[in-house]
Design a protein around this motif. Sequence first.
Motif, PDB file in Angstrom:
ATOM      1  N   GLN A  94       8.491   5.000   8.362  1.00 21.87           N
ATOM      2  CA  GLN A  94       8.776   3.619   7.993  1.00 21.87           C
ATOM      3  C   GLN A  94       8.029   2.692   8.955  1.00 21.87           C
ATOM      4  O   GLN A  94       8.558   2.203   9.944  1.00 21.87           O
ATOM      5  N   THR A  95       6.757   2.490   8.687  1.00 23.64           N
ATOM      6  CA  THR A  95       5.901   1.650   9.515  1.00 23.64           C
ATOM      7  C   THR A  95       5.928   0.216   8.999  1.00 23.64           C
ATOM      8  O   THR A  95       6.541  -0.088   7.971  1.00 23.64           O
ATOM      9  N   LYS A  96       5.223  -0.656   9.726  1.00 24.51           N
ATOM     10  CA  LYS A  96       5.114  -2.043   9.284  1.00 24.51           C
ATOM     11  C   LYS A  96       4.437  -2.121   7.922  1.00 24.51           C
ATOM     12  O   LYS A  96       4.854  -2.884   7.042  1.00 24.51           O
ATOM     13  N   LYS A  97       3.398  -1.303   7.739  1.00 19.39           N
ATOM     14  CA  LYS A  97       2.694  -1.288   6.455  1.00 19.39           C
ATOM     15  C   LYS A  97       3.619  -0.811   5.340  1.00 19.39           C
ATOM     16  O   LYS A  97       3.622  -1.369   4.236  1.00 19.39           O
TER      17      LYS A  97
ATOM     18  N   VAL B  58      14.619   0.604   8.150  1.00 15.54           N
ATOM     19  CA  VAL B  58      13.682   0.029   7.183  1.00 15.54           C
ATOM     20  C   VAL B  58      13.239  -1.340   7.673  1.00 15.54           C
ATOM     21  O   VAL B  58      14.069  -2.220   7.919  1.00 15.54           O
ATOM     22  N   MET B  59      11.935  -1.518   7.830  1.00 17.80           N
ATOM     23  CA  MET B  59      11.392  -2.785   8.336  1.00 17.80           C
ATOM     24  C   MET B  59      10.793  -3.580   7.179  1.00 17.80           C
ATOM     25  O   MET B  59       9.638  -3.375   6.795  1.00 17.80           O
ATOM     26  N   ILE B  60      11.600  -4.460   6.601  1.00 14.31           N
ATOM     27  CA  ILE B  60      11.130  -5.283   5.482  1.00 14.31           C
ATOM     28  C   ILE B  60      10.835  -6.684   6.000  1.00 14.31           C
ATOM     29  O   ILE B  60      11.732  -7.355   6.525  1.00 14.31           O
ATOM     30  N   PRO B  61       9.607  -7.155   5.900  1.00 10.46           N
ATOM     31  CA  PRO B  61       9.297  -8.510   6.384  1.00 10.46           C
ATOM     32  C   PRO B  61      10.036  -9.563   5.569  1.00 10.46           C
ATOM     33  O   PRO B  61      10.268  -9.399   4.370  1.00 10.46           O
TER      34      PRO B  61
END
Length: 738
Positions: free
Chosen positions: A546-549, A623-626
């Motif tokens: 779960q990367t930034k991309k 989870v990294m959701i912008p």
Amino acid sequence: MMKSSFCCSCGPLPATIRPEDGITMTNAPRGDVSNAKCSYAKEFLAQSGQMMRVDNILKTELSGVSAKAFVEKLTAFHRIQASVMYHDAVEYVKDEITRIGLDDISVERFVADGKRRYWTHGTTLGWSVNDAELRLVEPEERIIARFRDIPQSLHTYSNRTPEGGVTARLIDVGAGTSNKDYKGKQVKDKIVLATGRAKLVHEHAVVKRGAAGVITDSLTYEFSKFRENVDIPDAHAYQGIWPNATNKNKIRFGFSISKRQGNELRKYLRSGKIVRMHAEVDAKLMPGKYEILTASIGGSEKPDEEILLVSHLCHPKPGANDNASGCGLLMEIARTLMALIMSGKMKRPVRTIRFMWLPETVGSVALLSTHPEIRERLLAGINLDMVGENQELCVSTLCLDCTPDSIPSYLNDLVFSAMRRANDAYDDRVKLGMISNFRYARTPYTGGSDHSEFGESTTGVPCVSVTQWPDKFYHTSMDTMDKVSEDSLRRVGFVAALSVLTVANAGERTAMELAADTCTEGVKRVTDRVRNASGELFAKIEEPKQTKKAGEELARLIRHHRMCIRRITFREASAIRSVSRLCDSESLRDFVDEQVNDIEAHGERESLRLEHIIDTISADKNVMIPKALKETKAEAEARVIIPKRLFKGTIDPDYMSDELGDDFQWHRDVEKDDHDFSRKTYDMVNLIDGKRSLQEIMDIVSAEFGPTSHEHALRFMSDLKKIGLVSYRTKTKLLIHP
């Protein structure tokens, strides 16, 4: 929740009453409405009984045996567009429907001289062929192919060879469809062996480089693990040259041989042996005509309103399923309806039923461009293309190819409902239920036949296609009568006849029923889309990294699904409203408004459910959701471009290829990565109205066919602008045009 119609005496009535529901009121027998408590109930019950009666009389009269006999007669003709042989097939059908007793029989002819254009579509030349033969003369001598044995072994529109024929060396050019295939090879006065599409090979090898002729040995379409050359190695593919007036004098000949034969020739070439071929072709290119045969069963009350049944008559001999099956079944439907009318078992339809046999695509375009007034008469259409397949032999499924989202319609649910009723009518019932081995499915718009031309926004007639797909033997010499099923023909005949009769006789009550059915099925489709969205989103967060991309990809997926629910809800509401063309009454308008309110309310509920799912996913700390997505340059450009059409009809790919030259290769390359690209561009063009931005157009298309690349959409529109088919204007702020 679906609203019910309400009667003060009987209480709530189901929005839809169909014969298969077995619904009666106050225990009144089906068809007997004497005990019903109100006129509203009586009318619904009477209609139910009539529908059941129509099912039964259609099943009794419509014959798969009779349809197959028509199909077999048609397979005797080599039915190439604008050819002498096609004309003979038209005359045969005309004689038969005259005996059947159809009204208003006529043949209209349109110029096909290789110069004339109908909208963007060019015409081919006329053609006649008597015989052709291809022989291997070195390193051994034997017959490879004869036209009289296998008509599809000769490329359509092959030209005459000089007296005595042509003998020349054979050279392998790989695919033979691009300049790189000819690098370091001298093909002048040689016969080339290629795996590519014959038209492109002829252009590169014969027209540009002076080759003596062409041999191809591959299927025009391969499908992995289902229909590959190795699956039917002895099939000869349907291949054509399709010349025009510009290159007419450079056209020579071509043969389509089997993959087994091609491999044998390549084996000789790889061993270093000289391979010589001898070809003789007795054929002629000349100005021709596209012939369109039409007839009708005139409407008793609204003869100026028409429902269309159309089928393309062209394709090589035998072409049993493609498309002698569609044309033969059209004849059987006409015979069935006229027999029922003349025997008094059925009244003439309220509206006119129009029958049409034509050369595929080019015939539709010629007709619609010459007679734009047709759109005012036609309420709906059904295209019959490849309908007779023996499903086990051909590995086929009967598919309903729906209208595109640019023209939402009740017609999709009506015809699919008729498919279900056909299975009910023809499947065997046993103690433990029903036995059915007949496959059928509903698919989003695919195109590829005449329904595309009628449904395109210039004409705008909702038109679906009923097609058996895929077909293992499609466009090959193995499309023969042993692959045609009487059972398939009678089922599809039932579907088409029942559907056109429903529309042809539709009044206020039938329009209400169609609106209610469309709403019911639309509710399911909206719910299904949220379920699919949920599955995709949860699958995304299960990915290992779960990367930034990955977070940005998830955010874009969330945005896509939110948009899809809005778009699909709007589509379903528009499909419900489409019944309004069948009847203009205050009661129907009120009923349609109720159904639209129901689907819109359901869409709002499902949107909220999707938001709950998104909230659950967002709460996961891994989870990294912008919070916001940065707009890309392509997205910003698509948001402000408003394209305007400068042409009518669908776009002929050959026109784009001719105008763009080598730049058209980009379009072929994109198709390899995005198999839906041609469907997307078809509906993009339909949706251009001078008001919608390219982004708004992309939203509709993406909801229909899946995420669409902004870069691809911009390049496509840029190419249309380059060749003068669209113009642009820009806007400074976003306006929503659904």
